[in-house]
Design a protein around this motif. Structure first.
Motif, PDB file in Angstrom:
ATOM      1  N   ARG A 103       5.360   5.392   4.057  1.00 50.23           N
ATOM      2  CA  ARG A 103       6.597   4.988   3.376  1.00 50.23           C
ATOM      3  C   ARG A 103       6.408   5.073   1.862  1.00 50.23           C
ATOM      4  O   ARG A 103       7.286   5.549   1.140  1.00 50.23           O
ATOM      5  CB  ARG A 103       6.988   3.563   3.780  1.00 50.23           C
ATOM      6  CG  ARG A 103       7.360   3.389   5.238  1.00 50.23           C
ATOM      7  CD  ARG A 103       8.714   4.018   5.552  1.00 50.23           C
ATOM      8  NE  ARG A 103       9.105   3.759   6.928  1.00 50.23           N
ATOM      9  CZ  ARG A 103       9.837   2.723   7.321  1.00 50.23           C
ATOM     10  NH1 ARG A 103      10.245   1.830   6.431  1.00 50.23           N
ATOM     11  NH2 ARG A 103      10.163   2.572   8.591  1.00 50.23           N
ATOM     12  N   PHE A 104       5.270   4.587   1.385  1.00 44.88           N
ATOM     13  CA  PHE A 104       5.027   4.624  -0.049  1.00 44.88           C
ATOM     14  C   PHE A 104       4.742   6.044  -0.536  1.00 44.88           C
ATOM     15  O   PHE A 104       5.107   6.404  -1.661  1.00 44.88           O
ATOM     16  CB  PHE A 104       3.886   3.677  -0.413  1.00 44.88           C
ATOM     17  CG  PHE A 104       4.283   2.238  -0.354  1.00 44.88           C
ATOM     18  CD1 PHE A 104       5.085   1.682  -1.337  1.00 44.88           C
ATOM     19  CD2 PHE A 104       3.887   1.431   0.705  1.00 44.88           C
ATOM     20  CE1 PHE A 104       5.483   0.357  -1.276  1.00 44.88           C
ATOM     21  CE2 PHE A 104       4.276   0.106   0.784  1.00 44.88           C
ATOM     22  CZ  PHE A 104       5.076  -0.436  -0.214  1.00 44.88           C
ATOM     23  N   TYR A 105       4.134   6.849   0.308  1.00 44.27           N
ATOM     24  CA  TYR A 105       3.940   8.259  -0.052  1.00 44.27           C
ATOM     25  C   TYR A 105       5.296   8.947  -0.226  1.00 44.27           C
ATOM     26  O   TYR A 105       5.456   9.836  -1.068  1.00 44.27           O
ATOM     27  CB  TYR A 105       3.129   8.973   1.024  1.00 44.27           C
ATOM     28  CG  TYR A 105       1.631   8.857   0.850  1.00 44.27           C
ATOM     29  CD1 TYR A 105       1.053   7.696   0.349  1.00 44.27           C
ATOM     30  CD2 TYR A 105       0.786   9.896   1.189  1.00 44.27           C
ATOM     31  CE1 TYR A 105      -0.306   7.583   0.193  1.00 44.27           C
ATOM     32  CE2 TYR A 105      -0.593   9.802   1.036  1.00 44.27           C
ATOM     33  CZ  TYR A 105      -1.127   8.630   0.544  1.00 44.27           C
ATOM     34  OH  TYR A 105      -2.496   8.519   0.379  1.00 44.27           O
ATOM     35  N   GLY A 106       6.260   8.533   0.587  1.00 46.12           N
ATOM     36  CA  GLY A 106       7.602   9.077   0.451  1.00 46.12           C
ATOM     37  C   GLY A 106       8.195   8.759  -0.911  1.00 46.12           C
ATOM     38  O   GLY A 106       8.856   9.597  -1.528  1.00 46.12           O
ATOM     39  N   GLN A 107       7.956   7.536  -1.402  1.00 42.46           N
ATOM     40  CA  GLN A 107       8.430   7.152  -2.729  1.00 42.46           C
ATOM     41  C   GLN A 107       7.739   7.976  -3.809  1.00 42.46           C
ATOM     42  O   GLN A 107       8.352   8.352  -4.811  1.00 42.46           O
ATOM     43  CB  GLN A 107       8.172   5.653  -2.962  1.00 42.46           C
ATOM     44  CG  GLN A 107       8.981   4.724  -2.085  1.00 42.46           C
ATOM     45  CD  GLN A 107      10.444   4.654  -2.514  1.00 42.46           C
ATOM     46  OE1 GLN A 107      10.807   5.092  -3.587  1.00 42.46           O
ATOM     47  NE2 GLN A 107      11.272   4.102  -1.659  1.00 42.46           N
TER      48      GLN A 107
END
Length: 210
Positions: A103-107
Motif C-alpha cells: 500500500r505504501f509502495y503504491g503511494q
C-alpha cells in the motif's frame, strides 16, 4: 425542460464544490514538488487548479493547511486503511507485512509520499510545525501500527520476540530509501517495485525470524 436543466446544473455545481478541496490539494502537491514548499505561493496553487486565489480561502487558511490536507488525504488515509485491515487480517505476518508495504509502495509510485517526504527532508528544519505535524500524524501512528503487527507475529509464534524491540523502525528503512531514490535517481536508474518489495520482505523476515 428548463427546470430539469437547472437541476442538472445545480448538481454539477454541487459536485464541483465537493471536489474542489481535493483539486486544490492535488495542485498544491504538484507545486510543492516543482517549486518546493517555501517558494510555492497560493497564487501558484490557484493557477494550477484553474481557480481564483480567493477560492482557496473558502477551504484552506494558508498553504500549510493545504500541506496538512495532503498528508491527511494521502498518508493518514492509507494508514487508517491498513490499520483497520491488519485488525481483521488472518494471514501470516509475512503476508500482512507484504499487504501493508505494498500500500505504501503504491503511494511512493504515485508520487505523493515522495513529495511529502522531500518537503520534510529539504524544508522541514525551516518549518518545524510541518515536521511536528508529520511526526504526529504519520510517524507516530505508523510506528504504533507496525509494533502491533510485530506483537501479533510473536503471539502467533511466527517471529522471534528478541527481534521485535525497535525493529518496527527498521522495517520502514527500505521504503524510505525507495522514496528517496524516486526523488533523486528515478529517471537515471528506475527501480522494479515488485522485485524491490520481494527483497524488502525477505530482508525483514530474515531479521524477524532470527
Amino acid at each position: 425542460m428548463q427546470d430539469m436543466l437547472n437541476t442538472q446544473e445545480t448538481r454539477v455545481r454541487h459536485r464541483r464544490k465537493e471536489e474542489r478541496p481535493a483539486e486544490i490539494v492535488a495542485a498544491g502537491l504538484a507545486e510543492f514538488a516543482e517549486r518546493g514548499f517555501e517558494r510555492t505561493r497560493l497564487e501558484d496553487i490557484a493557477k494550477r487548479a484553474g481557480i481564483a486565489k480567493g477560492t482557496i480561502y473558502l477551504y484552506f487558511r494558508n498553504k500549510e493547511a493545504v500541506f496538512e490536507a495532503a498528508v491527511e488525504a494521502h498518508l493518514e488515509a492509507t494508514l487508517a486503511d491498513v490499520g483497520a485491515l491488519s485488525q481483521s487480517f488472518d494471514g501470516t505476518t509475512e503476508e500482512l507485512l507484504r499487504l501493508i508495504l505494498s500500500r505504501f509502495y503504491g503511494q511512493i509510485a504515485e508520487g505523493s509520499a515522495s513529495t511529502i517526504l522531500r518537503t520534510m527532508v529539504t524544508e522541514g528544519p525551516r518549518f518545524p510545525e510541518l515536521l511536528k505535524l508529520y511526526h504526529e500524524r504519520v510517524i507516530t501512528p505508523a510506528e504504533a501500527m507496525m509494533a502491533g503487527v510485530l506483537e501479533r507475529g510473536v503471539a502467533r509464534q511466527e517471529i522471534s520476540a528478541e527481534a521485535v524491540p525497535h525493529y518496527h523502525r527498521m522495517i520502514a528503512a527500505p521504503a524510505i530509501m525507495l522514496s528517496l531514490w524516486q526523488i533523486l535517481f528515478a529517471e537515471i536508474e528506475p527501480i522494479d517495485f515488485d522485485r524491490y518489495l520481494d527483497e524488502h520482505i525477505a530482508l525483514v523476515m530474515g531479521g524477524l525470524r532470527r
